[in-house]
Motif scaffolding. Structure first.
Motif, short mmCIF file in Angstrom:
data_model
loop_
_atom_site.label_atom_id
_atom_site.label_comp_id
_atom_site.label_asym_id
_atom_site.label_seq_id
_atom_site.Cartn_x
_atom_site.Cartn_y
_atom_site.Cartn_z
N ALA A 207 0.83 -1.20 0.00
CA ALA A 207 0.00 0.00 0.00
C ALA A 207 0.87 1.25 0.00
O ALA A 207 0.56 2.25 -0.69
N TYR A 208 1.94 1.19 0.76
CA TYR A 208 2.90 2.30 0.84
C TYR A 208 3.46 2.64 -0.53
O TYR A 208 3.48 3.81 -0.95
N LEU A 209 3.91 1.63 -1.27
CA LEU A 209 4.51 1.86 -2.58
C LEU A 209 3.47 2.38 -3.58
O LEU A 209 3.79 3.24 -4.42
N ASP A 210 2.25 1.88 -3.50
CA ASP A 210 1.19 2.40 -4.38
C ASP A 210 0.96 3.89 -4.13
O ASP A 210 0.88 4.69 -5.07
N ASP A 211 0.85 4.25 -2.86
CA ASP A 211 0.60 5.65 -2.51
C ASP A 211 1.78 6.54 -2.87
O ASP A 211 1.61 7.67 -3.35
N SER A 212 2.99 6.03 -2.61
CA SER A 212 4.20 6.80 -2.90
C SER A 212 4.33 7.06 -4.39
O SER A 212 4.67 8.17 -4.83
N ARG A 213 4.05 6.03 -5.20
CA ARG A 213 4.12 6.20 -6.66
C ARG A 213 3.14 7.27 -7.13
O ARG A 213 3.50 8.16 -7.90
N ALA A 214 1.91 7.20 -6.65
CA ALA A 214 0.89 8.16 -7.08
C ALA A 214 1.27 9.58 -6.66
O ALA A 214 1.13 10.53 -7.44
N ARG A 215 1.77 9.72 -5.44
CA ARG A 215 2.14 11.05 -4.94
C ARG A 215 3.31 11.62 -5.73
O ARG A 215 3.33 12.80 -6.10
N LEU A 216 4.33 10.78 -5.99
CA LEU A 216 5.51 11.26 -6.69
C LEU A 216 5.20 11.58 -8.15
O LEU A 216 5.66 12.60 -8.68
N VAL A 217 4.41 10.74 -8.80
CA VAL A 217 4.06 11.00 -10.19
C VAL A 217 3.29 12.32 -10.30
O VAL A 217 3.54 13.14 -11.21
N GLU A 218 2.37 12.56 -9.37
CA GLU A 218 1.62 13.82 -9.40
C GLU A 218 2.54 15.02 -9.22
O GLU A 218 2.48 16.00 -9.98
N ALA A 219 3.40 14.95 -8.19
CA ALA A 219 4.31 16.07 -7.92
C ALA A 219 5.31 16.24 -9.05
O ALA A 219 5.64 17.36 -9.45
N TYR A 220 5.80 15.13 -9.58
CA TYR A 220 6.82 15.16 -10.62
C TYR A 220 6.25 15.73 -11.91
O TYR A 220 6.88 16.56 -12.59
N THR A 221 5.04 15.31 -12.26
CA THR A 221 4.40 15.82 -13.47
C THR A 221 4.17 17.31 -13.36
O THR A 221 4.43 18.07 -14.31
N ARG A 222 3.70 17.75 -12.21
CA ARG A 222 3.46 19.17 -11.99
C ARG A 222 4.75 19.97 -12.11
O ARG A 222 4.79 21.04 -12.72
N ARG A 223 5.83 19.44 -11.57
CA ARG A 223 7.12 20.14 -11.59
C ARG A 223 7.70 20.19 -13.00
O ARG A 223 8.21 21.23 -13.45
N LEU A 224 7.61 19.08 -13.72
CA LEU A 224 8.20 19.02 -15.06
C LEU A 224 7.45 19.88 -16.07
O LEU A 224 8.03 20.34 -17.05
N THR A 225 6.17 20.10 -15.84
CA THR A 225 5.39 20.90 -16.79
C THR A 225 5.31 22.36 -16.37
O THR A 225 4.69 23.16 -17.08
N GLY A 226 5.95 22.71 -15.24
CA GLY A 226 5.94 24.09 -14.76
C GLY A 226 7.00 24.92 -15.45
O GLY A 226 7.82 24.41 -16.24
N PRO A 227 7.05 26.22 -15.12
CA PRO A 227 7.99 27.13 -15.78
C PRO A 227 9.45 26.86 -15.43
O PRO A 227 10.35 27.26 -16.15
N ALA A 228 9.71 26.17 -14.30
CA ALA A 228 11.10 25.93 -13.88
C ALA A 228 11.55 24.51 -14.20
O ALA A 228 12.45 23.99 -13.58
N ALA A 229 10.89 23.87 -15.17
CA ALA A 229 11.23 22.49 -15.51
C ALA A 229 12.67 22.38 -15.95
O ALA A 229 13.17 23.21 -16.72
N PRO A 230 13.41 21.34 -15.46
CA PRO A 230 14.81 21.17 -15.87
C PRO A 230 14.92 20.75 -17.32
O PRO A 230 14.02 20.12 -17.87
N ARG A 231 16.03 21.10 -17.92
CA ARG A 231 16.26 20.73 -19.32
C ARG A 231 16.65 19.26 -19.41
O ARG A 231 17.49 18.79 -18.67
N ALA A 232 16.04 18.56 -20.32
CA ALA A 232 16.34 17.13 -20.49
C ALA A 232 17.66 16.96 -21.20
O ALA A 232 18.12 17.83 -21.91
#
Length: 232
Positions: A207-232
């Protein structure tokens, strides 16, 4: 940027090898010293560590194979920026390996000193309001959990997986929100194992890993699509 690496030169010892250089750079990447998207200059890093260009390039090759670095033609070597799909795949691998470790533990009592030390480390960093430290302690917790299997191959596999995971952690700009909920959950898993309740610990971890994945994907997607997204 590379000046701080000079302090790592003694770690190379008398037999400077690409593997040892790779170990140093892997640790520095995991700690966020070289954030995702950072270009790694050969001259500066080789000079700081006192190694040849060939040795450094071999270390870069090893870390590229581990998916921590990428080589871009005519641009150089960069710390990799993960895609959201990479994060999902990392968690799929974690679920397969970590839950299997608990499932196959056998009969209690279990050797939990390393796991307990990682839980205490995370709680200590939280009291100091050091959330990057909490992130590191959380990685230590999962490394110690996998070490319960007593398998060098599993340890090596998860070392690479957890190092990749840190690349995602460093992109997220609110480590407290990301990591704080898992302090209690780490202790719950530890307490279940101390009580000999391996099945309960496995259920808590899944359950921990399921929740952690969902939380990180949400935060990560928000960060990568924001104005300060790092260059790939």
């Amino acid at each position: 940027m590379a000046d701080g690496l000079a302090a790592d030169r003694p770690l190379l010892g008398r037999t400077s090898t690409a593997e040892r250089v790779a170990d140093i750079l892997r640790t520095r990447i995991a700690e966020g010293y070289f954030p995702p998207g950072t270009r790694l200059p050969e001259d500066a890093i080789g000079g700081a560590l006192g190694v040849s260009r060939n040795t450094l390039r071999e270390a870069f090759r090893l870390l590229t194979h581990e998916r921590l670095l990428v080589h871009e033609l005519n641009r150089g070597v960069f710390v990799r920026v993960l895609a959201v799909g990479d994060v999902v795949d990392i968690y799929r691998t974690r679920q397969l390996v970590e839950c299997a470790v608990l499932h196959d533990l056998g009969d209690p009592p279990f050797r939990l000193d390393g796991l307990a030390a990682a839980v205490a480390e995370g709680e200590r960093h939280a009291r100091a309001d050091d959330w990057r430290g909490v992130s590191t302690a959380n990685i230590h917790f999962h490394r110690e959990l996998v070490a319960l299997a007593g398998s060098e191959r599993t340890d090596e596999l998860m070392r690479g997986v957890l190092a990749e995971l840190r690349l995602a952690f460093h992109v997220v700009d609110d480590p407290r929100t990301l990591h704080e909920p898992y302090l209690v959950r780490n202790r719950e898993i530890l307490d279940a194992l101390r009580a000999g309740e391996r099945t309960a610990a496995e259920r808590l971890l899944a359950a921990y890993l399921d929740d952690s994945r969902a939380r990180l994907v949400e935060a990560y997607t928000r960060r990568l699509t924001g104005p300060a997204a790092p260059r790939a």
